[in-house]
Design an enzyme around this catalytic site. Structure first.
Site, PDB file in Angstrom:
ATOM      1  N   HIS A 340      82.585  27.623 -53.799  1.00 16.10           N
ATOM      2  CA  HIS A 340      83.196  28.228 -54.631  1.00 16.10           C
ATOM      3  C   HIS A 340      84.732  28.889 -54.281  1.00 16.10           C
ATOM      4  O   HIS A 340      84.831  30.311 -54.281  1.00 16.10           O
ATOM      5  CB  HIS A 340      82.427  29.497 -55.109  1.00 16.10           C
ATOM      6  CG  HIS A 340      81.946  29.588 -56.404  1.00 16.10           C
ATOM      7  ND1 HIS A 340      81.048  28.675 -57.151  1.00 16.10           N
ATOM      8  CD2 HIS A 340      82.219  30.465 -57.583  1.00 16.10           C
ATOM      9  CE1 HIS A 340      80.988  28.900 -58.316  1.00 16.10           C
ATOM     10  NE2 HIS A 340      81.689  29.921 -58.476  1.00 16.10           N
ATOM     11  N   ASN A 346      85.702  26.833 -61.072  1.00 17.33           N
ATOM     12  CA  ASN A 346      84.801  26.084 -59.791  1.00 17.33           C
ATOM     13  C   ASN A 346      83.878  25.022 -60.740  1.00 17.33           C
ATOM     14  O   ASN A 346      83.818  24.113 -60.093  1.00 17.33           O
ATOM     15  CB  ASN A 346      84.084  26.920 -59.179  1.00 17.33           C
ATOM     16  CG  ASN A 346      84.919  28.000 -58.372  1.00 17.33           C
ATOM     17  OD1 ASN A 346      85.470  27.480 -57.201  1.00 17.33           O
ATOM     18  ND2 ASN A 346      84.981  29.214 -58.485  1.00 17.33           N
ATOM     19  N   ARG A 348      83.612  23.464 -63.625  1.00 15.85           N
ATOM     20  CA  ARG A 348      84.381  22.102 -63.822  1.00 15.85           C
ATOM     21  C   ARG A 348      84.886  21.341 -63.028  1.00 15.85           C
ATOM     22  O   ARG A 348      84.691  20.338 -63.222  1.00 15.85           O
ATOM     23  CB  ARG A 348      85.256  22.714 -65.114  1.00 15.85           C
ATOM     24  CG  ARG A 348      84.696  23.040 -66.492  1.00 15.85           C
ATOM     25  CD  ARG A 348      85.287  24.172 -67.182  1.00 15.85           C
ATOM     26  NE  ARG A 348      85.445  25.385 -66.454  1.00 15.85           N
ATOM     27  CZ  ARG A 348      85.795  26.477 -66.734  1.00 15.85           C
ATOM     28  NH1 ARG A 348      86.315  26.651 -68.051  1.00 15.85           N
ATOM     29  NH2 ARG A 348      85.587  27.790 -66.360  1.00 15.85           N
ATOM     30  N   ARG A 351      82.257  19.555 -61.314  1.00 16.13           N
ATOM     31  CA  ARG A 351      81.556  18.231 -62.156  1.00 16.13           C
ATOM     32  C   ARG A 351      82.719  17.146 -62.178  1.00 16.13           C
ATOM     33  O   ARG A 351      82.603  15.989 -62.226  1.00 16.13           O
ATOM     34  CB  ARG A 351      81.359  18.635 -63.599  1.00 16.13           C
ATOM     35  CG  ARG A 351      79.799  19.560 -63.285  1.00 16.13           C
ATOM     36  CD  ARG A 351      79.292  19.983 -64.949  1.00 16.13           C
ATOM     37  NE  ARG A 351      80.416  20.857 -65.540  1.00 16.13           N
ATOM     38  CZ  ARG A 351      80.377  22.167 -65.108  1.00 16.13           C
ATOM     39  NH1 ARG A 351      79.401  22.553 -64.509  1.00 16.13           N
ATOM     40  NH2 ARG A 351      81.145  22.980 -65.985  1.00 16.13           N
TER      41      ARG A 351
END
Length: 517
Positions: A340, A346, A348, A351
């Site tokens: 993080h 973080n 988005r 992914r």
């Protein structure tokens, strides 16, 4: 050493650190070492113990071995047992090596200089701690792999002549999560999902494929924001979709991470501190009255971020190419989300890193992004559970206090919790999502567009209707199970004759509700 060590290790127990065992048994391997040396470290997903029955079984997070598997009640006995039956848990090993006397390890290794287990332990000590044991270079022995590839996924490896081992660890001391071999993962890899995707698109025409790719890209971008509970303006969704479409094009470095955060958050970032965090961070809520933090996950300390980010970059450049693409994507993306590194954005970017790895490895066809975020959104509870599967084990070992701004300040050394973790559950989950996008989303979206083109052409054969009206007609028919409602007939489609309305309903039902046209 043996007599002293013997008293460190427990006899049969029914409870281990508040965790019940399925039957009274003697903790062994990593469990025994954690208890004997009081190591503050997340425990392995599955721990081992020696039971009284002559049958190996698993239950309640334990694998119970038979009495014949029992190791000697010594540091050497339990370390060897761990490597033989459990593979590498780098976080436990590093904390153990920091707790034992180097001279004990030196004596243990020197007594069996040709043992593959001893040479692996020797290498791991020096690799993890960055300092050498007082031992001469190994003179003779067959080279041994550091990672047992029957138990865990590994890289290609480089040789260490000092230890006569092959370092096939899938990372660096700055960042090296591990993934265990499992029947589930082996089956997914054997499915060759990338080849399945190529076979599916080979049956789709070029023009239809381009539109399918655009639809899937937009679907993924919208879903990624929806996972975070956000509904941003369409231009931000489009910008993020464009970034996903270019995933894998640019190498990962600090500049690229910062660029991605800027795209995610947009121009209006007045209330967010952009860039890598300078303060602590957590995922969770605040107590309603006192505003006290109630963390479900605590992020890496700011002073650990430079090493962790450097480790992720090195993994992406030097180690990911040696691994299965989905497993590599898991390690990078879930490593990022646990670390993080930003105050916001973080999730988005986490992914996005899945797309980055799959695209860079050529897993997905050129120009086609699998809508992984859409599959995750449909399984949001499973997604949260797999994220928390590690956070819950790490959280009890993180000391923290609230700050004046009701953030968290971490008080102990936790960097290893983010660089070394078992990413097996996350890899199995990601494979399930990727399989769904390939076997379900991709062919379904292409089939829908093909059917819609047929529907539009048949409507246009009856009347000269603008594309926007055909789209509206389709939506009304879809919402009313293939029939135009009375309201639609009186309003938007009042110009249609009764015969036309009936014909259009029949066309919809034939194209979308009938067999494959």
């Amino acid at each position: 050493m043996d007599a002293r060590d013997h008293h460190r290790f427990s006899d049969a127990v029914s409870v281990f650190r508040e965790m019940r065992l399925p039957e009274p048994a003697v903790p062994s391997g990593y469990a025994a070492l954690i208890e004997a040396y009081d190591l503050r470290v997340p425990h392995p997903l599955t721990m081992c113990a020696i039971g009284s029955r002559h049958k190996v079984f698993e239950a309640e997070g334990w694998r119970i071995y038979t009495p014949r598997h029992a190791p000697a009640a010594t540091l050497e006995g339990h370390l060897t047992f761990a490597l033989k039956y459990e593979g590498l848990d780098l976080a436990v090993l590093k904390r153990l090596f920091q707790a034992v006397e180097p001279s004990d390890l030196e004596a243990m290794i020197a007594a069996k200089p040709t043992s593959a287990y001893m040479r692996r332990i020797w290498f791991l000590y020096e690799w993890l701690l960055g300092r050498a044991l007082d031992l001469p270079d190994a003179k003779s022995a067959t080279y041994a792999d550091i990672v047992d590839t029957k138990m865990q996924w590994a890289g290609k490896g480089t040789t260490s002549t000092r230890h006569r081992v092959r370092n096939n660890l899938p990372g660096t001391p700055d960042f090296c999560p591990m993934v265990r071999r499992s029947d589930t993962l082996d089956q997914f890899v054997q499915m060759k999902l990338d080849a399945q995707a190529q076979a599916i698109i080979g049956k789709i025409s070029g023009s239809l494929l381009a539109r399918t790719a655009a639809f899937l890209l937009l679907k993924d971008s919208k879903s990624s924001y929806a996972i975070e509970g956000e509904a941003p303006p369409h231009d931000r969704i489009q910008r993020w979709g464009k970034a996903i479409g270019e995933a894998g094009k640019y190498p990962l470095n600090e500049t690229e991470f910062l660029r991605l955060q800027q795209i995610v958050l947009g121009k209006d970032n007045r209330f967010i501190k952009m860039g890598f965090r300078k303060d602590g961070g957590f995922v969770g809520e605040h107590e309603q009255d006192t505003r006290m933090p109630l963390p479900d996950h605590i992020s890496a300390r700011p002073n650990d971020l430079p090493d962790l980010i450097r480790g992720m970059i090195a993994f992406d450049q030097d180690h990911a190419p040696d691994l299965d693409p989905v497993i590599a994507a898991t390690i990078l993306a879930f490593g990022f989300i646990y670390i993080h590194p930003f105050e916001d954005g973080n999730g988005r970017i986490h992914r996005y890193l899945i797309h980055h790895t799959l695209s860079a490895r050529g897993f997905n066809p050129p120009g086609l992004a699998f809508p992984v975020s859409s599959a995750i959104l449909d399984r949001i509870l499973d997604y949260r559970a797999v994220l928390e599967s590690y956070s819950k084990r790490a959280l009890p070992h993180i000391d923290w206090r609230p700050t004046a701004k009701m953030n968290v300040e971490v008080l102990n050394d936790t960097g290893d919790f983010y660089r070394f973790f078992d990413a097996t559950p996350q890899a199995e989950f990601l494979f399930q999502c990727v399989e769904r996008t390939i076997t379900h989303d991709l062919p379904e979206e292409a089939d829908f567009l093909r059917r819609y083109d047929l529907f539009r052409s048949r409507i246009e054969a009856h009347v000269d209707m603008p594309a926007s009206m055909i789209d509206l007609l389709f939506n009304f028919l879809k919402q009313n199970n293939g029939q135009l409602s009375k309201r639609a007939r009186r309003a938007e489609f009042a110009m249609l004759t009764d015969v036309e309305a009936e014909d259009f309903a029949a066309i919809y039902q034939e194209v979308f509700q009938g067999d494959q046209p």
